[in-house]
Design an enzyme around this catalytic site. Structure first.
Site, PDB file in Angstrom:
ATOM      1  N   ASP A 180       0.879  -1.155   0.000  1.00  0.00           N
ATOM      2  CA  ASP A 180       0.000   0.000   0.000  1.00  0.00           C
ATOM      3  C   ASP A 180       0.930   1.223   0.000  1.00  0.00           C
ATOM      4  O   ASP A 180       2.062   1.128   0.459  1.00  0.00           O
ATOM      5  CB  ASP A 180      -0.826  -0.084   1.303  1.00  0.00           C
ATOM      6  N   ASP A 208      -1.429  -1.048   6.130  1.00  0.00           N
ATOM      7  CA  ASP A 208      -1.600  -0.574   7.514  1.00  0.00           C
ATOM      8  C   ASP A 208      -3.016  -0.136   7.818  1.00  0.00           C
ATOM      9  O   ASP A 208      -3.313   0.241   8.938  1.00  0.00           O
ATOM     10  CB  ASP A 208      -0.640   0.593   7.799  1.00  0.00           C
ATOM     11  N   ASP A 230      -7.020  -2.692   4.272  1.00  0.00           N
ATOM     12  CA  ASP A 230      -6.108  -3.727   3.773  1.00  0.00           C
ATOM     13  C   ASP A 230      -6.411  -5.093   4.368  1.00  0.00           C
ATOM     14  O   ASP A 230      -5.872  -6.099   3.921  1.00  0.00           O
ATOM     15  CB  ASP A 230      -4.650  -3.356   4.105  1.00  0.00           C
TER      16      ASP A 230
END
Length: 786
Positions: A475, A674, A678
Site C-alpha cells: 500500500d 496498515d 487492507d
C-alpha cells in the site's frame, strides 16, 4: 432539539391499572404476538398513555428499548436472518465441516469456528493446559528418580530399587491413562480412518514404552538374565511421561496462537456501534439497538460517533474519517446526497442519514466475512511433518512387526522376549518426539529472534510461506510514505513574497479542521512565518476555504474553488501539474480576486523505503504498489522508488481481487498494508504483513507485523523466514537420520555381527538425543543476523 420518547412505566407501574380489568381479559404482546392473560402478574408498560402487556420480561425489555420498531410494523418487515448453527472446520483440511467443536478425523487437529470467532471459551485449551500441569508435575519427580543417580543423587539407593519402580509406576499411570487420553483417542481415530499422523506415532510409542515398563516391573521373570541389572529389568516410565509433557507444551502453545487469529474479526466487529440514534417520523429521537434498524430508517450521527450503517446523508455537513476503508489519512467531506459507510468515524459536524444497507449487507459485514474466509483457507507449517509422518508411521510399524516375526522365527531362546524387546525398541527409538519438535522449536526460536528485530510473527505458517513468496503488494500511504501530510512547496506569483503567501494561507487555515490545513499551519510555524487572524471564515465543501485576513479577501483551494471565485489559474497550471507529477497535492491562493501563489502538500516517502526496495529486489521479489490514491501521484512515487507495477484508485475489494488475480497467475503473494481497508487482502495473501504504526485490525489479520512500520522490516522478515525454513528442514533431516540409523539397529541388525541387542533404554536415550540435537539446532536461530 432532542425529543425523548416518554416511555414511562414498568411492570410494577402497570399492575395498578390491572385491578379494574375483568377476569379472563387478554391482550396481544406487541413483540412476539402471543396472547397475554391480564391479572396474571405479567409485565406491562405504559407508552404514550397506552398500556402494553408482555408474555415475559424479555419482550418487555425489547419493547422498552425501541417502541417504534414494534409499533410501526418494522419488526415484521425486517429480513429474518437464517438461524446459524456454529460451524467448525479444520485449518489443515478445510473439507472437514461440522456443527460444534471437535477434532479433525484426518489430522487430529482441533477444529476452529468458521466465522473466525466464537463466544465460547476454548475448552480444549483449558483442558490441555490442565493436562500439561499434571504431566509436568509427574515428569519432574520421575526425572529425579531416573536421572538422579547419574547426577550424583543416589535416590534409588535411599529408597530401594523395588520401591523406586513402584513409585515410577504410580507417577506414570495417571499421566498415561488420563492426561494422554486425547492423544490415544486421536491416534485410534487415525488408525480407524487410515490417516496416519503424529498422533499414531505418539500413541504407539507411549503405549509401547508404558506397556513394556508395566510388564518389566511386575513380571521381571519373563526377561532374560542378560537384560537384568540387580535382578531388575530397565523400565521407561519416564520416557512415556516426558514425551506426553513435551507434546502438551507444543499443543498449548499452538492452541494459544490459533485462538488469536479471531482477534482480527473481533476488532472489525467492534467498529460498528451497538446502538444508533433513531429519528421517528414524529421527530422523536432515542438510542435504539442497531439490529432493529431497517433500510429507510433515519438516524442522527453526532460528532465523534461511528456511522452505524451504510447510508445516504439527508442533512448536515461533516468530515468523515474513512481510513478504515481507504487507508488514506485525510477525512472526506460529506454533505447532503453523499454516501457514508458503517464503521467510519464522524468528525466535527452532525449528520442526519437514511439507512441504505443494514446487517449482513453492509460493507463492514462483507469485510468481516472476507477476512474470516481468507483466514480459514490457510494450512499451518506442521503439515510438512505430518505429511512425512503419514509415510513414516506405517513404515515404522511394519519394521517393528517384521523384527518381532524375525526374532520369533530365527532368534535364540527366549525368542519371545527378544522379539518383544526389539519391537518395543523400534517403536521407542522411532517415537516422533524429534519429529514433533522439529517445527515448533524452530518457529518458537525464530519468532523470539524476530521480536528482538521488530518483526512480530502471528502464526507459524506465515514464516514458511514468507520464505516462498515471489511477489510483494504494498500500500502507498503509511507503508511507503509517512502517512502524515507535510508542507512541501510555497510558490509566489506576482509581487508578494513566498512568506507572505504562506502567512495568508496559514491565517485562513487556522479555522479549518482538515489535515491539509494542519500541514500548512505547521509548515508556517516551522518556517517562522507570522500569521494573522481571519474573519468571515467559510469552508466550501470539496473545494477549499475563504475569508478576510488583514482587510484582504483571501481564498485558498483547488481549481474548482478558483473557478467558482472567477479567478484565472491558467498561468500557473503547468507549474501545478509539475508538482502533481511529483506526488504532491496543490492548492491555489488568491488575494482580492487575483492569483497570488500556490502551496503544495506532500506525504513524504519514508527515508528507509528506497534502500528496502533495492534489498527486496535483491531477494528476488517483484513489487506492486496498490493504492487508493490518484494515478498521477501514485506513478510519481513509484518512479522515484523503482517499483515494478502500479495499481491506483484501488478499493478494499480490489486489493483482495488483485491478490486473487496474482494467485491465479501462480504467484506466491505477500501483502503489506496498515489500514483496515487492507485487512481482507492481508488475510487473502499467502502472507499478510501489517505496519505496526497502522490500524489494529490490519495487524490482527496479518501473519507478520512490523513494529517499526517500514519496509526494512519486510527484508528482515524475508531473511528470518528463509533461515527458519532451512532450519526446519535440517531438523527434519536429523530427526529422520536418527530413525534411519536407529530403527534397523533397534530391530537387531547388528546382533548377528556383534551379538548385541539394543536395549529400549538405549533406544530411549537415542530418541532423547535426537530431540536434543533438534532443539540445539533450532536455538542457533537466536544468533541469526538480520
Amino acid at each position: 432539539m432532542d425529543h425523548h420518547h416518554d416511555h414511562a412505566g414498568t411492570c410494577c407501574g402497570g399492575h395498578e391499572a390491572e385491578k379494574a380489568v375483568p377476569d379472563g381479559a387478554t391482550a396481544i404482546d406487541p413483540v412476539c404476538g402471543m396472547t397475554v392473560k391480564l391479572n396474571a402478574g405479567k409485565p406491562s408498560l405504559t407508552y404514550r398513555g397506552e398500556a402494553y402487556h408482555f408474555c415475559n420480561p424479555k419482550c418487555h425489555d425489547r419493547f422498552e428499548a425501541d417502541p417504534y420498531f414494534f409499533l410501526s410494523g418494522n419488526s415484521k418487515r425486517k429480513k429474518k436472518a437464517e438461524p446459524k448453527n456454529a460451524l467448525y472446520t479444520c485449518p489443515m483440511d478445510p473439507e472437514i465441516v461440522q456443527e460444534g467443536p471437535g477434532t479433525c478425523p484426518i489430522c487430529g487437529m482441533a477444529l476452529e469456528p468458521m466465522s473466525g470467532v466464537s463466544d465460547e471459551p476454548n475448552h480444549e485449551l483449558i483442558d490441555f493446559t490442565r493436562r500439561l500441569w499434571v504431566s509436568a508435575g509427574a515428569a519432574i519427580p520421575l526425572m529425579i528418580l531416573t536421572m538422579g543417580p547419574m547426577a550424583g543423587l543416589p535416590v534409588r539407593e535411599w529408597i530401594g530399587e523395588r520401591i523406586a519402580l513402584y513409585l515410577e509406576f504410580l507417577l506414570a499411570t495417571p499421566v498415561v491413562l488420563w492426561a494422554a487420553a486425547p492423544f490415544f483417542q486421536r491416534g485410534w481415530t487415525s488408525l480407524q480412518t487410515r490417516n496416519f499422523n503424529m498422533w499414531t506415532l505418539i500413541m504407539l510409542g507411549v503405549a509401547a514404552a508404558y506397556a513394556y515398563s508395566v510388564v518389566a516391573t511386575f513380571l521381571p521373570g519373563l526377561f532374560p538374565e542378560s537384560m537384568r541389572t540387580g535382578g531388575h529389568v530397565p523400565v521407561y516410565f519416564e520416557a512415556s511421561v516426558v514425551i506426553i509433557a513435551l507434546v502438551f507444551v507444543g499443543q498449548v502453545l499452538e492452541l494459544r496462537a490459533r485462538e488469536r487469529t479471531g482477534d482480527a474479526i473481533r476488532a472489525l466487529l467492534d467498529l460498528a456501534p451497538k446502538t444508533a440514534r433513531r429519528i421517528t417520523p414524529d421527530g422523536d429521537e432515542y438510542d435504539a439497538p442497531l439490529e432493529n434498524m431497517i433500510e429507510g430508517d433515519r438516524m442522527r450521527v453526532r460528532p465523534g460517533e461511528s456511522v452505524p450503517v451504510d447510508a445516504v446523508v439527508l442533512e448536515g455537513r461533516s468530515s468523515v474519517d474513512e481510513s478504515m476503508l481507504t487507508g488514506e489519512p485525510l477525512p472526506v467531506e460529506k454533505s447532503q446526497g453523499d454516501t457514508v459507510t458503517g464503521g467510519t468515524l464522524n468528525g466535527n459536524g452532525t449528520l442526519v442519514i437514511e439507512a441504505v444497507k443494514v446487517g449482513e449487507d453492509t460493507m463492514l459485514a462483507r469485510i468481516v466475512e472476507m477476512v474470516a474466509s481468507a483466514q480459514r483457507s490457510r494450512a499451518p507449517i506442521q503439515g510438512l511433518a505430518d505429511r512425512v509422518a503419514s509415510y513414516f508411521v506405517p513404515a515404522v510399524v511394519a519394521v517393528a512387526v517384521m523384527a518381532f516375526i524375525a526374532w520369533m522365527v530365527w532368534g535364540p531362546d527366549p525368542a519371545f522376549v527378544f522379539a518383544i524387546v526389539s519391537a518395543v525398541s523400534v517403536l521407542i527409538i522411532a517415537c516422533p518426539c524429534a519429529l514433533g519438535l522439529a517445527t515448533p522449536m524452530s518457529v518458537m526460536t525464530a519468532t523470539g529472534r524476530g521480536a528482538q528485530a521488530g518483526v512480530l510473527v502471528r502464526e507459524a505458517g506465515a514464516l514458511e510461506r514468507m520464505a516462498k513468496v515471489d511477489t510483494l503488494v504494498v500500500d502507498k500511504t503509511g507503508t511507503l510514505t509517512e502517512g502524515r501530510p507535510e508542507l512541501a512547496d510555497v510558490i509566489a506569483l506576482g509581487r508578494r513574497s513566498g512568506d507572505t503567501v504562506l502567512g495568508l494561507a496559514a491565517a485562513l487555515e487556522k479555522g479549518s479542521e482538515h489535515p491539509l490545513a494542519g500541514a500548512i499551519v505547521a509548515g508556517a510555524e516551522a518556517r517562522g512565518v507570522k500569521t494573522g487572524s481571519a474573519s468571515g471564515f467559510e469552508s466550501v465543501t470539496g473545494k477549499g476555504v475563504k475569508g478576510r485576513v488583514g482587510g484582504k479577501a483571501v481564498a485558498l483551494g483547488n481549481g474548482a474553488m478558483m473557478q467558482a471565485e472567477g479567478i484565472d489559474t491558467s498561468a500557473a497550471e503547468e507549474r501545478a501539474d509539475a508538482l502533481r507529477g511529483e506526488g504532491k497535492t496543490v492548492m491555489f491562493v488568491a488575494v482580492d480576486g487575483k492569483l497570488a501563489g500556490m502551496v503544495a502538500v506532500a506525504d513524504p516517502v519514508k527515508q528507509s523505503t528506497a534502500g528496502a526496495i533495492e534489498a527486496l529486489h535483491g531477494e528476488g521479489l517483484r513489487i506492486i504498489m496498490a493504492t487508493g490514491d490518484n494515478g498521477r501521484t501514485a506513478n510519481a512515487v513509484a518512479t522515484q522508488l523503482g517499483i515494478d507495477e502500479v495499481r491506483a484508485g484501488v478499493l478494499p475489494e480490489d486489493k483482495k481481487a488483485l491478490v486473487d488475480e496474482l494467485h491465479a497467475q501462480g504467484r506466491s503473494v505477500a501483502m503489506a498494508g496498515d489500514g483496515i481497508n487492507d485487512a481482507p487482502a492481508l488475510a487473502a495473501a499467502d502472507v499478510g504483513i501489517a505496519m505496526g504504526t497502522g490500524a489494529d485490525v490490519a495487524m490482527e489479520s496479518a501473519g507478520i507485523t512490523l513494529l517499526k512500520g517500514d519496509l526494512q522490516g519486510i527484508v528482515k522478515a524475508r531473511r528470518l523466514a528463509r533461515a527458519t525454513l532451512a532450519n526446519i528442514r535440517q531438523n527434519l533431516f536429523w530427526a529422520f537420520a536418527y530413525n534411519a540409523v536407529g530403527v534397523p539397529v533397534a530391530a537387531g541388525i547388528l546382533y548377528p555381527l556383534t551379538g548385541t541387542l539394543l536395549s529400549p533404554m538405549i533406544a530411549a536415550a537415542a530418541m532423547s538425543l535426537s530431540s536434543v540435537s533438534v532443539i540445539s539446532n533450532a536455538l542457533r536461530l537466536r544468533s541469526l543476523k538480520l
